[in-house]
Each structure stands twice: as structure tokens, then as C-alpha cells.
Design a protein around this motif. Structure first.
Motif, short mmCIF file in Angstrom:
data_model
loop_
_atom_site.label_atom_id
_atom_site.label_comp_id
_atom_site.label_asym_id
_atom_site.label_seq_id
_atom_site.Cartn_x
_atom_site.Cartn_y
_atom_site.Cartn_z
N TYR A 85 0.69 -1.19 0.02
CA TYR A 85 -0.01 -0.05 0.07
C TYR A 85 0.86 1.30 -0.02
O TYR A 85 0.72 2.24 -0.71
CB TYR A 85 -0.83 -0.07 1.25
CG TYR A 85 -1.98 0.96 1.18
CD1 TYR A 85 -2.57 1.35 -0.03
CD2 TYR A 85 -2.48 1.48 2.36
CE1 TYR A 85 -3.47 2.23 0.00
CE2 TYR A 85 -3.83 2.37 2.33
CZ TYR A 85 -4.09 2.78 1.04
OH TYR A 85 -5.32 3.66 1.31
N LEU B 112 -14.55 7.12 7.41
CA LEU B 112 -14.76 5.76 8.18
C LEU B 112 -14.57 5.76 9.67
O LEU B 112 -13.89 6.79 10.06
CB LEU B 112 -13.92 4.87 7.61
CG LEU B 112 -14.29 4.61 5.99
CD1 LEU B 112 -13.03 3.42 5.37
CD2 LEU B 112 -15.42 3.68 5.78
N ILE C 269 -9.14 0.69 3.05
CA ILE C 269 -9.45 1.76 2.34
C ILE C 269 -9.25 1.21 0.61
O ILE C 269 -10.02 1.31 -0.25
CB ILE C 269 -8.42 3.14 2.36
CG1 ILE C 269 -8.84 3.82 3.59
CG2 ILE C 269 -8.50 3.90 1.04
CD1 ILE C 269 -10.06 4.20 3.88
N PHE D 277 -20.71 1.92 0.29
CA PHE D 277 -19.43 2.62 -0.02
C PHE D 277 -19.13 3.02 -1.30
O PHE D 277 -18.00 3.84 -1.41
CB PHE D 277 -18.40 1.25 0.10
CG PHE D 277 -18.13 0.75 1.75
CD1 PHE D 277 -17.56 1.58 2.48
CD2 PHE D 277 -19.03 -0.22 2.04
CE1 PHE D 277 -17.56 1.31 3.92
CE2 PHE D 277 -18.86 -0.74 3.38
CZ PHE D 277 -18.26 0.21 4.39
N GLN E 178 -12.47 -0.53 -2.03
CA GLN E 178 -12.81 -0.08 -3.41
C GLN E 178 -12.86 -0.97 -4.16
O GLN E 178 -13.09 -1.05 -5.21
CB GLN E 178 -11.47 1.02 -3.52
CG GLN E 178 -11.99 2.18 -2.80
CD GLN E 178 -10.81 3.25 -3.06
OE1 GLN E 178 -10.78 3.97 -3.87
NE2 GLN E 178 -9.93 3.52 -2.00
N PHE F 215 -16.89 6.59 -1.11
CA PHE F 215 -15.74 6.84 -2.06
C PHE F 215 -16.09 7.76 -3.24
O PHE F 215 -15.52 7.74 -4.29
CB PHE F 215 -15.12 5.68 -2.67
CG PHE F 215 -14.33 4.72 -1.38
CD1 PHE F 215 -13.38 5.06 -0.98
CD2 PHE F 215 -15.11 3.64 -0.91
CE1 PHE F 215 -12.75 4.41 -0.08
CE2 PHE F 215 -14.69 2.71 -0.11
CZ PHE F 215 -13.12 3.23 0.21
N LYS G 239 -8.76 6.14 -3.73
CA LYS G 239 -8.98 7.35 -3.07
C LYS G 239 -8.96 7.10 -1.64
O LYS G 239 -8.86 5.87 -0.95
CB LYS G 239 -10.51 7.52 -3.30
CG LYS G 239 -10.87 8.19 -4.68
CD LYS G 239 -12.59 8.13 -5.09
CE LYS G 239 -12.64 8.28 -6.39
NZ LYS G 239 -14.31 8.49 -6.54
N VAL G 240 -8.63 8.18 -0.77
CA VAL G 240 -8.65 8.02 0.73
C VAL G 240 -9.75 9.07 1.16
O VAL G 240 -9.27 10.17 1.46
CB VAL G 240 -7.18 8.50 1.02
CG1 VAL G 240 -7.31 8.46 2.62
CG2 VAL G 240 -6.19 7.24 0.65
N PRO G 241 -10.95 8.91 1.61
CA PRO G 241 -11.88 9.71 1.93
C PRO G 241 -11.44 10.02 3.36
O PRO G 241 -10.98 9.18 4.38
CB PRO G 241 -13.03 8.95 1.91
CG PRO G 241 -12.66 7.45 2.12
CD PRO G 241 -11.23 7.33 1.17
#
Length: 300
Positions: free
Chosen positions: A53, A300, A270, A117, A274, A121, A294-296
Motif C-alpha cells: 500500500y 470511516l 481503504i 461504499f 474499493q 468513495f 481514493k482516501v476519504p
């Protein structure tokens, strides 16, 4: 004799699939190849795609090990089963399917997870929320064939709304519904999860025959013991630290909710969500041909 009146189909303990496990240490995930002993047909349950990651790098060593095993044993892959949308590892199902064929299946409530989700996202209208990324959406009690073996799916929500337990002869693949007896149960605090629902789902699994083999999706080696992933209904009823016989629903809910409140998010939640809500496919490329996760923030 076990009362199975509320179980979708009777369990045939005379059918004994060959089960081979592949443990992925980085995610503590167990992938299974489930073979019909009377033919070359097999299924893969909860496969893994590798991700670094921090580097944004996808690789396939875990999936390749499963593919190599299937090829080396002359097996025919018929199904790639996802017990649920995993939050702790990425699915390798489409990669394996591209090499060996087979159909990808998941519970029909994947649509609930996709809707939830998809909003988290901010996927937009181009992201289909109807489960069409999968080849089969299982309803409670649905059956399917692995060679000459009849498998059936039980809806066992609580960890997620789409969790299914898959029963094949004398073996059941429970996903994250249960851990080994000394590990207890899975968390129920993800969106759509519910500890009371989880308790009832577990009790439904534990109403199956005592001799049924149960195969876990994860093991973390509590108290330093060696990794294990196979137990039985009888062992769970006697020894499970969270849901053994005598522990009430209210006791479980109090314990589970308190424990969940102390847990951090899985480190791969994350990217996992997705990818896995897309049946293991990566998000589509942008105009430059590159793919992004993406990283919201603060969601969460």
C-alpha cells in the motif's frame, strides 16, 4: 440428531471435499481450494491479491500459488467464492479467473455494501451498484455444483450485510462470521454490521451438525499459538470464548460492542473496499490511463 428445520438444505456429511489451505501472513487470510474428490472440479474460497500500500504496488504471488496448485493437480476451477466484501485484504478472484476460468459469486446483499461504499468513495453514477460485477449473487439457501458436490449458501450477516457461509458436504466456509474458538468472533462495527445480527447468524451456523468441519477466513494466533483455521461445530459450541453454549445474546452484544469500540480500522480497509466491491477489479483508469485509490477523510 441436529434440528435443521431452519437450515436451507440438509447437510450430507458423507460428502467429504478435499480442502487445501493457503495462509497469507501479511493479512492473516486463509484461502481455500475445495475439490470434489470424485472429479477434477474445484472452487477457490476467499482469494488474495497482494498490495504494497505504501508503494501503491499490486502483485500476485498469493494468487499465483493457488493457480500453480490447481494446474499441478490437473483441477478444473468452477467457482471463485467470496464469503463477503473483505476489509482486510484485496480479492484475487478476477486475476485467477483470467488464468483459469470459473464464476465469481458473492451474497446478494453486495448491493447494500456497494451502495454504502459507493457513497463513501464518491464513485459517481458510473459505478454500478447492482452486483453486476459478479457472475452469481447468492440468496439464502441457493445451491450450486462443484463437480458432483452440491454446495449451498447460508446468509449469515452481522459482520457485513452480505456475509454468507458456504456449506459443501461436511465442510463449511464461514468467512469472518467466526474465528477459531480461542479467537471468538469477528467485529460488527463496520457500516451495515450489527452485533445482535451477528450472534443470531453464528447460532444458525452452530445449529448445523456437530461433526461439520468449519474453516475460518482468518486466524491471528491468539496468545502466541501456531496459526490454525479448521475446527468443528461441536468444538465451537463448547469452547468459543464469545459464543459457546450458555452465553446469551445480550451478553454477546454487550461484549462485542465494547470490544469493537476499542478496535482501530484494518490497515487495508481503504484499498480493500474499493477493490472488493468491484469483485476484485481495480478502479477504472483516468484519462491518462492510470488507476488510483481514493482516501476519504474523516468518513470511516
Amino acid at each position: 440428531m441436529t434440528d435443521i428445520a431452519h437450515i436451507p438444505q440438509p447437510v450430507d456429511l458423507t460428502v467429504k471435499p478435499d480442502v487445501t489451505a493457503f495462509f497469507d501472513e501479511p493479512t492473516n487470510t486463509v484461502t481455500y481450494v475445495v475439490r470434489d474428490p470424485a472429479s477434477t472440479a474445484c472452487a477457490v474460497v476467499d482469494s488474495v491479491m497482494d498490495i504494497d500500500y505504501a508503494a501503491g504496488r499490486i502483485t500476485y504471488a498469493s494468487a499465483d500459488a493457488v493457480i500453480d496448485f490447481i494446474k499441478a493437480n490437473g483441477l478444473t476451477l468452477e467457482w471463485l467464492i467470496e464469503t463477503h466484501v473483505h476489509a482486510d485484504h484485496l480479492s484475487g478472484a478476477p486475476y485467477i479467473q483470467g488464468k483459469l476460468g470459473g464464476k465469481i459469486g458473492i451474497g446478494e446483499n453486495i448491493t447494500i455494501v456497494q451502495d454504502t461504499f459507493g457513497k463513501v468513495f464518491n464513485e459517481g453514477t458510473e459505478f454500478q451498484r447492482d452486483g453486476s460485477q459478479f457472475d452469481r449473487l447468492f440468496k439464502d439457501g441457493d445451491s450450486y455444483q462443484i463437480g458432483g458436490m452440491t454446495a449451498f449458501a447460508m446468509h449469515t450477516p452481522g459482520h457485513t450485510p452480505a456475509c454468507m457461509t458456504h456449506v459443501v458436504g461436511d465442510a463449511a466456509f464461514v468467512g469472518d462470521t467466526l474465528f477459531m474458538p480461542d479467537g471468538g468472533s469477528a467485529r460488527a462495527d463496520f457500516p451495515g454490521g450489527d452485533s445482535r445480527t451477528l450472534y443470531r447468524s453464528i447460532k444458525r451456523v452452530l445449529a448445523l451438525p456437530d461433526d461439520l468441519r468449519l474453516f475460518m477466513c482468518h486466524d491471528y494466533g491468539p496468545n502466541g499459538r501456531e496459526i490454525r483455521w479448521e475446527t468443528t461445530v461441536a468444538e465451537q459450541k463448547i469452547h468459543n470464548i464469545h459464543v459457546k453454549d450458555g452465553i446469551s445474546e445480550d451478553q454477546f452484544v454487550t461484549m462485542r460492542d465494547a470490544r469493537d469500540a476499542t478496535l482501530g480500522m484494518p490497515k487495508l480497509i481503504i484499498p480493500s473496499l474499493q477493490v472488493n466491491m468491484r469483485a476484485g477489479d481495480l478502479p477504472p483508469p483516468d484519462d491518462s490511463g492510470k488507476r488510483f485509490l481514493k482516501v476519504p477523510l474523516n468518513v470511516l
